[in-house]
Design a protein around this motif. Structure first.
Motif, PDB file in Angstrom:
ATOM      1  N   MET A 281       0.806  -1.223   0.000  1.00 28.75           N
ATOM      2  CA  MET A 281       0.000   0.000   0.000  1.00 28.75           C
ATOM      3  C   MET A 281       0.832   1.263   0.000  1.00 28.75           C
ATOM      4  SD  MET A 281      -3.094  -0.583   2.706  1.00 28.75           S
ATOM      5  CE  MET A 281      -3.503   1.169   2.532  1.00 28.75           C
ATOM      6  N   ALA A 282       1.954   1.228   0.730  1.00 28.82           N
ATOM      7  CA  ALA A 282       2.771   2.422   0.966  1.00 28.82           C
ATOM      8  C   ALA A 282       1.898   3.595   1.396  1.00 28.82           C
ATOM      9  CB  ALA A 282       3.573   2.778  -0.290  1.00 28.82           C
ATOM     10  N   PRO A 283       1.124   3.428   2.485  1.00 30.17           N
ATOM     11  CA  PRO A 283       0.208   4.496   2.899  1.00 30.17           C
ATOM     12  C   PRO A 283       0.971   5.729   3.342  1.00 30.17           C
ATOM     13  CG  PRO A 283       0.371   2.839   4.615  1.00 30.17           C
ATOM     14  CD  PRO A 283       1.118   2.298   3.435  1.00 30.17           C
ATOM     15  N   LYS A 284       0.411   6.892   3.028  1.00 32.12           N
ATOM     16  CA  LYS A 284       1.029   8.147   3.448  1.00 32.12           C
ATOM     17  C   LYS A 284       0.438   8.657   4.756  1.00 32.12           C
ATOM     18  CE  LYS A 284       2.250   9.588  -1.234  1.00 32.12           C
ATOM     19  NZ  LYS A 284       2.125  10.631  -2.281  1.00 32.12           N
ATOM     20  N   ASP A 285      -0.679   8.058   5.174  1.00 28.52           N
ATOM     21  CA  ASP A 285      -1.361   8.508   6.375  1.00 28.52           C
ATOM     22  C   ASP A 285      -2.234   7.356   6.870  1.00 28.52           C
ATOM     23  OD1 ASP A 285      -2.155  11.379   7.766  1.00 28.52           O
ATOM     24  OD2 ASP A 285      -3.784   9.928   7.863  1.00 28.52           O
ATOM     25  N   TYR A 292      -8.883   1.541   3.515  1.00 32.15           N
ATOM     26  CA  TYR A 292      -8.626   0.206   2.979  1.00 32.15           C
ATOM     27  C   TYR A 292      -9.465  -0.846   3.692  1.00 32.15           C
ATOM     28  CZ  TYR A 292      -6.187  -4.088   1.725  1.00 32.15           C
ATOM     29  OH  TYR A 292      -5.898  -5.358   1.274  1.00 32.15           O
ATOM     30  N   PHE A 293      -9.648  -0.683   4.998  1.00 30.07           N
ATOM     31  CA  PHE A 293     -10.409  -1.657   5.774  1.00 30.07           C
ATOM     32  C   PHE A 293     -11.914  -1.368   5.770  1.00 30.07           C
ATOM     33  CE2 PHE A 293      -6.184  -2.318   7.891  1.00 30.07           C
ATOM     34  CZ  PHE A 293      -6.009  -3.614   7.425  1.00 30.07           C
ATOM     35  N   ASP A 297     -15.905   8.077   5.177  1.00 29.34           N
ATOM     36  CA  ASP A 297     -15.770   9.372   5.850  1.00 29.34           C
ATOM     37  C   ASP A 297     -14.570   9.394   6.796  1.00 29.34           C
ATOM     38  OD1 ASP A 297     -17.372  11.426   5.104  1.00 29.34           O
ATOM     39  OD2 ASP A 297     -19.083  10.788   6.300  1.00 29.34           O
ATOM     40  N   VAL A 298     -13.430   8.938   6.319  1.00 25.74           N
ATOM     41  CA  VAL A 298     -12.263   8.821   7.192  1.00 25.74           C
ATOM     42  C   VAL A 298     -11.818  10.167   7.745  1.00 25.74           C
ATOM     43  CG1 VAL A 298     -11.430   6.682   6.178  1.00 25.74           C
ATOM     44  CG2 VAL A 298     -10.690   8.867   5.199  1.00 25.74           C
ATOM     45  N   GLU A 299     -12.122  11.248   7.046  1.00 20.31           N
ATOM     46  CA  GLU A 299     -11.751  12.571   7.544  1.00 20.31           C
ATOM     47  C   GLU A 299     -12.517  12.922   8.815  1.00 20.31           C
ATOM     48  OE1 GLU A 299      -9.385  14.413   6.392  1.00 20.31           O
ATOM     49  OE2 GLU A 299      -8.936  13.275   4.565  1.00 20.31           O
ATOM     50  N   GLN A 300     -13.686  12.299   8.986  1.00 14.52           N
ATOM     51  CA  GLN A 300     -14.524  12.611  10.141  1.00 14.52           C
ATOM     52  C   GLN A 300     -14.237  11.731  11.358  1.00 14.52           C
ATOM     53  OE1 GLN A 300     -16.575  15.285  10.348  1.00 14.52           O
ATOM     54  NE2 GLN A 300     -15.621  15.724   8.358  1.00 14.52           N
ATOM     55  N   ILE A 301     -13.504  10.636  11.175  1.00 17.56           N
ATOM     56  CA  ILE A 301     -13.273   9.707  12.278  1.00 17.56           C
ATOM     57  C   ILE A 301     -12.644  10.383  13.502  1.00 17.56           C
ATOM     58  CG2 ILE A 301     -11.785   7.767  12.967  1.00 17.56           C
ATOM     59  CD1 ILE A 301     -12.614   6.345  10.432  1.00 17.56           C
ATOM     60  N   PRO A 302     -11.631  11.229  13.330  1.00 18.65           N
ATOM     61  CA  PRO A 302     -11.051  11.869  14.527  1.00 18.65           C
ATOM     62  C   PRO A 302     -12.040  12.749  15.290  1.00 18.65           C
ATOM     63  CG  PRO A 302      -9.546  12.035  12.662  1.00 18.65           C
ATOM     64  CD  PRO A 302     -10.845  11.553  12.121  1.00 18.65           C
ATOM     65  N   GLU A 303     -13.068  13.256  14.603  1.00 19.61           N
ATOM     66  CA  GLU A 303     -14.022  14.160  15.243  1.00 19.61           C
ATOM     67  C   GLU A 303     -15.192  13.416  15.887  1.00 19.61           C
ATOM     68  OE1 GLU A 303     -12.970  17.206  15.327  1.00 19.61           O
ATOM     69  OE2 GLU A 303     -11.317  16.590  13.996  1.00 19.61           O
ATOM     70  N   MET A 304     -15.340  12.132  15.600  1.00 19.16           N
ATOM     71  CA  MET A 304     -16.470  11.369  16.134  1.00 19.16           C
ATOM     72  C   MET A 304     -16.328  11.136  17.630  1.00 19.16           C
ATOM     73  SD  MET A 304     -16.969   8.344  13.323  1.00 19.16           S
ATOM     74  CE  MET A 304     -17.362   8.687  11.615  1.00 19.16           C
ATOM     75  N   THR A 305     -17.462  11.095  18.325  1.00 18.19           N
ATOM     76  CA  THR A 305     -17.435  10.633  19.707  1.00 18.19           C
ATOM     77  C   THR A 305     -17.124   9.138  19.696  1.00 18.19           C
ATOM     78  OG1 THR A 305     -19.771  10.017  19.773  1.00 18.19           O
ATOM     79  CG2 THR A 305     -19.215  12.315  20.320  1.00 18.19           C
ATOM     80  N   THR A 306     -16.776   8.599  20.855  1.00 18.72           N
ATOM     81  CA  THR A 306     -16.484   7.165  20.935  1.00 18.72           C
ATOM     82  C   THR A 306     -17.693   6.341  20.511  1.00 18.72           C
ATOM     83  OG1 THR A 306     -14.843   7.509  22.680  1.00 18.72           O
ATOM     84  CG2 THR A 306     -15.771   5.306  22.482  1.00 18.72           C
ATOM     85  N   ALA A 307     -18.883   6.741  20.961  1.00 18.94           N
ATOM     86  CA  ALA A 307     -20.098   5.997  20.615  1.00 18.94           C
ATOM     87  C   ALA A 307     -20.369   6.049  19.114  1.00 18.94           C
ATOM     88  CB  ALA A 307     -21.291   6.545  21.389  1.00 18.94           C
ATOM     89  N   GLU A 308     -20.207   7.223  18.519  1.00 19.25           N
ATOM     90  CA  GLU A 308     -20.417   7.355  17.071  1.00 19.25           C
ATOM     91  C   GLU A 308     -19.423   6.489  16.309  1.00 19.25           C
ATOM     92  OE1 GLU A 308     -22.021  12.014  17.011  1.00 19.25           O
ATOM     93  OE2 GLU A 308     -19.891  11.537  16.716  1.00 19.25           O
ATOM     94  N   PHE A 309     -18.179   6.516  16.756  1.00 15.80           N
ATOM     95  CA  PHE A 309     -17.131   5.748  16.089  1.00 15.80           C
ATOM     96  C   PHE A 309     -17.398   4.249  16.180  1.00 15.80           C
ATOM     97  CE2 PHE A 309     -13.143   3.377  16.745  1.00 15.80           C
ATOM     98  CZ  PHE A 309     -12.583   3.506  15.484  1.00 15.80           C
ATOM     99  N   VAL A 312     -19.889   2.673  13.718  1.00 14.47           N
ATOM    100  CA  VAL A 312     -19.606   2.565  12.279  1.00 14.47           C
ATOM    101  C   VAL A 312     -18.223   1.977  11.955  1.00 14.47           C
ATOM    102  CG1 VAL A 312     -21.134   4.506  11.763  1.00 14.47           C
ATOM    103  CG2 VAL A 312     -18.699   4.946  12.134  1.00 14.47           C
ATOM    104  N   ALA A 313     -17.373   1.841  12.940  1.00  8.07           N
ATOM    105  CA  ALA A 313     -15.977   1.452  12.676  1.00  8.07           C
ATOM    106  C   ALA A 313     -15.874   0.081  12.030  1.00  8.07           C
ATOM    107  CB  ALA A 313     -15.181   1.467  13.980  1.00  8.07           C
ATOM    108  N   GLN A 314     -15.077   0.002  10.988  1.00  9.31           N
ATOM    109  CA  GLN A 314     -14.737  -1.255  10.332  1.00  9.31           C
ATOM    110  C   GLN A 314     -13.306  -1.606  10.724  1.00  9.31           C
ATOM    111  OE1 GLN A 314     -17.043  -3.002   8.382  1.00  9.31           O
ATOM    112  NE2 GLN A 314     -18.381  -1.418   9.223  1.00  9.31           N
ATOM    113  N   ARG A 315     -13.132  -2.818  11.271  1.00 14.22           N
ATOM    114  CA  ARG A 315     -11.839  -3.193  11.813  1.00 14.22           C
ATOM    115  C   ARG A 315     -11.094  -4.150  10.881  1.00 14.22           C
ATOM    116  NH1 ARG A 315     -12.536  -5.197  17.787  1.00 14.22           N
ATOM    117  NH2 ARG A 315     -10.416  -4.386  17.987  1.00 14.22           N
ATOM    118  N   ARG A 316      -9.795  -4.194  11.055  1.00 20.45           N
ATOM    119  CA  ARG A 316      -8.966  -5.110  10.282  1.00 20.45           C
ATOM    120  C   ARG A 316      -9.475  -6.547  10.417  1.00 20.45           C
ATOM    121  NH1 ARG A 316      -4.823  -8.393  11.786  1.00 20.45           N
ATOM    122  NH2 ARG A 316      -4.580  -7.488  13.854  1.00 20.45           N
TER     123      ARG A 316
END
Length: 316
Positions: A281-285, A292-293, A297-309, A312-316
């Protein structure tokens, strides 16, 4: 001393090591061992002209969660960044020894109740790793703690809690990875090399340790949860950490150990596959990896509350 309800509502991130030790077990059950009254301080720091603490930055003790004896190790980041030296490490090792003695005693005296009385070691990490003032002693302590974790295999769980200001870095990052379960909050940080060290060695262009968003995208609780480096993500209160611990302790031991990240050929293969994926992948961020997983809306993940995250979170 604040009352129990206040303590349970307190931010895990802002709590002291002693508050965390008291708050993660059931109300009124915590007894500190080798506390400040025993005046166990580093023999090395005075020689170097450094101040000491009478608990050497490590609170140890025992409490209960239900019928389960819980042996607690809680690190204090406000003393030398929670760094591990000789006495700090010895207190950690001693706690494991006591836990194993308790396991053998319960096994002998209550063989039919072992599952419901199974002990645990719980480590509340807040550390940058080895204390450079006493590096050899600190490195040895890391190795001895790893040995103690191996001695618990097949007996009782070792659980990591990560959500304090300093995070969990350096050799203690290895220690956390070797435990059976990792519980983090969004504010927790976990890694091998701390952001400041990466910047110092590789330069600001490689990693800007002042970029809070970058640091949390790389080492924070949400990222570690997506990557399955953390098994559970909880809200930032002592009560939420306590409740998650209680839920873990109610699970059968064979189910708890399925949370491990290392320790089997299958898990080694998983890690090797991840290494190959990172090259491919050579991810830059970290956001590239989240997408990928399957996260949207990956830009919004840091702003989500724990419950919101968590919804919707998709895990490896």
């Amino acid at each position: 001393m604040i009352d129990w309800k206040e303590l349970e509502a307190k931010s895990f991130y802002g709590a002291s090591a002693r508050e965390r030790a008291r708050g993660i077990v059931d109300e009124g059950t915590f007894t500190e061992l080798a506390g400040p009254a025993d005046r166990m301080s580093s023999p090395h720091l005075p020689v170097l002209g450094e101040a000491v603490e009478w608990d050497d930055g490590c609170v140890t003790g025992v409490g209960l969660i239900g019928k389960h004896p819980v042996f607690v190790i809680s690190q204090e980041g406000r003393f030398i960044g929670g760094a591990v030296g000789e006495v700090h490490g010895a207190k950690m090792v001693g706690t494991f020894v006591l836990a194993r003695q308790m396991y053998e005693r319960i096994k002998e005296e209550y063989p039919d109740e072992l599952a419901e009385r199974l002990p645990a070691v719980v480590i509340s990490f807040e550390t940058g790793g080895v204390r450079l003032h006493e590096a050899n002693a600190g490195l040895l302590a890391h190795a001895e703690v790893m040995d103690q974790i191996q001695e618990t295999k097949g007996k009782f769980p070792v659980i990591s809690l990560i959500g304090s200001k300093v995070g969990c870095f350096g050799g203690m990052g290895f220690v956390a990875a070797a435990t059976d379960v990792i519980v983090m909050s969004d504010l927790g940080r976990l890694g091998l090399t701390g952001p400041e060290v990466i910047e110092q060695e590789m330069g600001k262009d490689e990693f800007d340790s002042a970029d809070r968003s970058l640091v949390y995208r790389t080492t924070g609780g949400k990222h570690k949860y997506i990557m399955r480096d953390a098994n559970y993500l909880v809200e930032d209160t002592l009560g939420d950490f306590h409740d998650q611990l209680a839920a873990i302790m109610e699970a059968p031991y064979d189910e708890i150990v399925k949370c491990r990240r290392i320790g089997s050929e299958e898990l080694v293969d998983e890690q090797l596959a991840l290494a190959e994926l990172s090259v491919e992948m050579a991810p830059k961020d970290a956001r590239d990896v989240w997408a990928y997983f399957g996260n949207e809306d990956v830009e919004q993940i840091p702003e989500m509350t724990t419950a919101e995250f968590l919804a919707v979170a998709q895990r490896r």
